[in-house]
Design an enzyme around this catalytic site. Structure first.
Site, PDB file in Angstrom:
ATOM      1  N   ARG A 164       0.833  -1.208   0.000  1.00  0.00           N
ATOM      2  CA  ARG A 164       0.000   0.000   0.000  1.00  0.00           C
ATOM      3  C   ARG A 164       0.870   1.261   0.000  1.00  0.00           C
ATOM      4  O   ARG A 164       0.553   2.240  -0.679  1.00  0.00           O
ATOM      5  CB  ARG A 164      -0.932   0.004   1.210  1.00  0.00           C
ATOM      6  CG  ARG A 164      -2.029  -1.054   1.162  1.00  0.00           C
ATOM      7  CD  ARG A 164      -3.032  -0.821   2.277  1.00  0.00           C
ATOM      8  NE  ARG A 164      -3.934  -1.955   2.414  1.00  0.00           N
ATOM      9  CZ  ARG A 164      -3.886  -2.863   3.376  1.00  0.00           C
ATOM     10  NH1 ARG A 164      -2.980  -2.744   4.337  1.00  0.00           N
ATOM     11  NH2 ARG A 164      -4.729  -3.857   3.415  1.00  0.00           N
ATOM     12  N   ASP A 204     -16.248  -2.236  -4.549  1.00  0.00           N
ATOM     13  CA  ASP A 204     -16.335  -3.518  -3.848  1.00  0.00           C
ATOM     14  C   ASP A 204     -17.783  -3.982  -3.917  1.00  0.00           C
ATOM     15  O   ASP A 204     -18.704  -3.162  -3.964  1.00  0.00           O
ATOM     16  CB  ASP A 204     -15.887  -3.385  -2.396  1.00  0.00           C
ATOM     17  CG  ASP A 204     -15.542  -4.724  -1.770  1.00  0.00           C
ATOM     18  OD1 ASP A 204     -14.346  -5.064  -1.720  1.00  0.00           O
ATOM     19  OD2 ASP A 204     -16.466  -5.440  -1.325  1.00  0.00           O
ATOM     20  N   ALA A 259     -16.541  -6.940  -9.525  1.00  0.00           N
ATOM     21  CA  ALA A 259     -15.243  -6.498 -10.032  1.00  0.00           C
ATOM     22  C   ALA A 259     -15.151  -6.615 -11.557  1.00  0.00           C
ATOM     23  O   ALA A 259     -14.853  -5.634 -12.259  1.00  0.00           O
ATOM     24  CB  ALA A 259     -14.125  -7.295  -9.372  1.00  0.00           C
ATOM     25  N   ASP A 304      -6.617  -6.326  -5.948  1.00  0.00           N
ATOM     26  CA  ASP A 304      -6.186  -7.210  -4.850  1.00  0.00           C
ATOM     27  C   ASP A 304      -7.379  -8.059  -4.444  1.00  0.00           C
ATOM     28  O   ASP A 304      -8.056  -7.773  -3.459  1.00  0.00           O
ATOM     29  CB  ASP A 304      -5.683  -6.367  -3.676  1.00  0.00           C
ATOM     30  CG  ASP A 304      -5.289  -7.209  -2.470  1.00  0.00           C
ATOM     31  OD1 ASP A 304      -4.938  -8.393  -2.665  1.00  0.00           O
ATOM     32  OD2 ASP A 304      -5.350  -6.698  -1.333  1.00  0.00           O
ATOM     33  N   CYS A 334      -3.683 -13.786  -2.872  1.00  0.00           N
ATOM     34  CA  CYS A 334      -3.502 -14.337  -1.530  1.00  0.00           C
ATOM     35  C   CYS A 334      -3.810 -15.828  -1.525  1.00  0.00           C
ATOM     36  O   CYS A 334      -4.018 -16.419  -0.461  1.00  0.00           O
ATOM     37  CB  CYS A 334      -4.373 -13.599  -0.518  1.00  0.00           C
ATOM     38  SG  CYS A 334      -6.148 -13.734  -0.841  1.00  0.00           S
TER      39      CYS A 334
END
Length: 392
Positions: free
Chosen positions: A209, A247, A276, A296, A336
């Site tokens: 970030r 989001d 998204a 992300d 992730c």
């Protein structure tokens, strides 16, 4: 004395080499072992009877034993746990000036299956294996003694608990409900440790970030998987001229808007609830361009069986995001997904860029920050991977 678990002949080399796990096929599994309660403390021994240390044992998953200490028959009590917690705390206090960080990162901090995030005097705790679950009481005692927290939330909703055969759930064990505040890279945030994602915040992206915020000074940024606005609000605080947060969670976007106001950058920040991929396609159709595009996403590869589908999703994400990046602009992408190898992730991002007719250069390839250390013999636990690219 703990029950003794004996490894099969010739299966002790990896454990002696420092690996903290024992797999089911490395043990002389007996009916007696199968009846041990999940999370039982055991002493590990090789086939010759030499004792190798103390571990927690669960006969249900593939990883049946997790090393706690090289000393056999060790008492794992509040005193032991406090010493391990104090060592983790000492490291974080060397790394950070403020008490906002991941305090414990499982095996790398010699506390297998345990994750603790610190938000000042509030803590969120994940007990992700049966051994730590059985140690809940002495762990909470050790945490209370060491840090005197005003609030502790147990976030026992991880899929890892299902693998371990444990019940899942979220509950506050100390303090009242409500948002908690944290500081990161000069920005203030409110997160919800009870209703938010994971532990309420994603400290692992702190350094990424900061890097993206530096590149966004004086420029327009869009964050497509914004959650509560970490990338975008830090960029706005650092000097970005315009930030769009997207989001699919309306509560997350509401909290992001509140956070923008909290930081005095509400005039720069626009929030949008939406899917998204649909948003990326719609913006491209309109010909929108941004100086910085951040993607992300949550894990696309939740299990090994999802690898092919998940990798295609990362490729699609890059293909759809690339048209929004102005020439000379920056694209930040991350994964992730523990089960997505770094090289495969990077390959699919490259394919996606190529299909979008874009090229450029990788400015930074990075994982999680130093409060997410990696056990030297569990390299596969370095789950986070990211690429920051400048596109031509």
């Amino acid at each position: 004395m703990h029950p003794t678990i004996t490894l099969a002949a010739g299966r002790d080399k990896r454990l002696r080499g420092g690996h903290p796990w024992v797999y089911a096929n490395e043990l002389q599994m007996t009916p007696v072992l199968k009846e041990l309660p999940p999370g039982s403390l055991v002493t590990l021994a090789d086939a010759r009877g030499e004792k190798l240390g103390t571990a927690c044992f669960n006969p249900k998953p593939l990883v049946v034993a997790r090393m706690l200490d090289s000393r056999p028959n060790l008492a794992i009590d509040a005193g032991f746990l406090r010493a391990r917690l104090a060592a983790a705390l000492d490291l974080r206090e060397r790394l950070f000036a403020e008490p906002y960080y991941r305090l414990v990162h499982a095996e790398a901090d010699r506390l297998p299956g345990l994750v603790i995030d610190r938000f000042g005097d509030a803590l969120t705790v994940q007990l992700n294996c049966a051994g730590m679950d059985r140690l809940e009481a002495p762990l909470l005692e050790a945490l209370t003694d060491l840090l005197k927290p005003s609030r502790i939330v147990l976030r026992n909703d991880s899929p890892a608990r299902t693998v371990e055969g444990l019940e899942t759930g979220i509950r506050a064990v100390l303090g009242e409900e409500g948002p908690i505040e944290l500081m990161e890279n000069g920005a203030r945030f409110r997160c919800d440790p009870l209703g938010g994602q994971k532990t309420g915040w994603f400290y692992d992206q702190r350094d990424n970030r900061a890097f993206v915020a530096m590149l966004a000074r004086g420029r327009r940024l869009i964050d497509i998987y914004a959650y509560i606005g970490g990338f975008g609000i830090e960029a706005a605080v650092a000097g970005a001229t315009e930030v769009t947060l997207v989001d699919r969670s309306a509560p997350a976007m509401a909290l992001a808007a509140e956070t923008a106001a909290l930081n005095g950058v509400a005039g720069k920040v626009t929030t949008q609830v939406g899917d998204a991929f649909e948003t990326l396609e719609a913006l491209a159709t309109k010909g929108e361009k941004f100086d910085v595009v951040v993607c992300d996403p949550p894990a696309f590869v939740k299990a090994k069986k999802d690898l092919a589908t998940g990798l295609r999703a990362y490729q699609k994400m890059a293909r759809l995001a690339a048209p929004l990046v102005a020439p000379g602009g920056v694209l930040f992408v991350a994964s992730c997904s523990h089960n997505a190898p770094e090289e495969e992730f990077a390959k699919q991002i490259g394919i996606g860029l190529s299909k979008a007719g874009r090229s450029g250069r990788i400015l930074r390839q990075a994982g999680a920050g130093p409060d997410h250390p990696v056990h030297p013999f569990l390299r596969e636990s370095a789950y986070l991977k990211s690429l920051t690219l400048q596109l031509d």
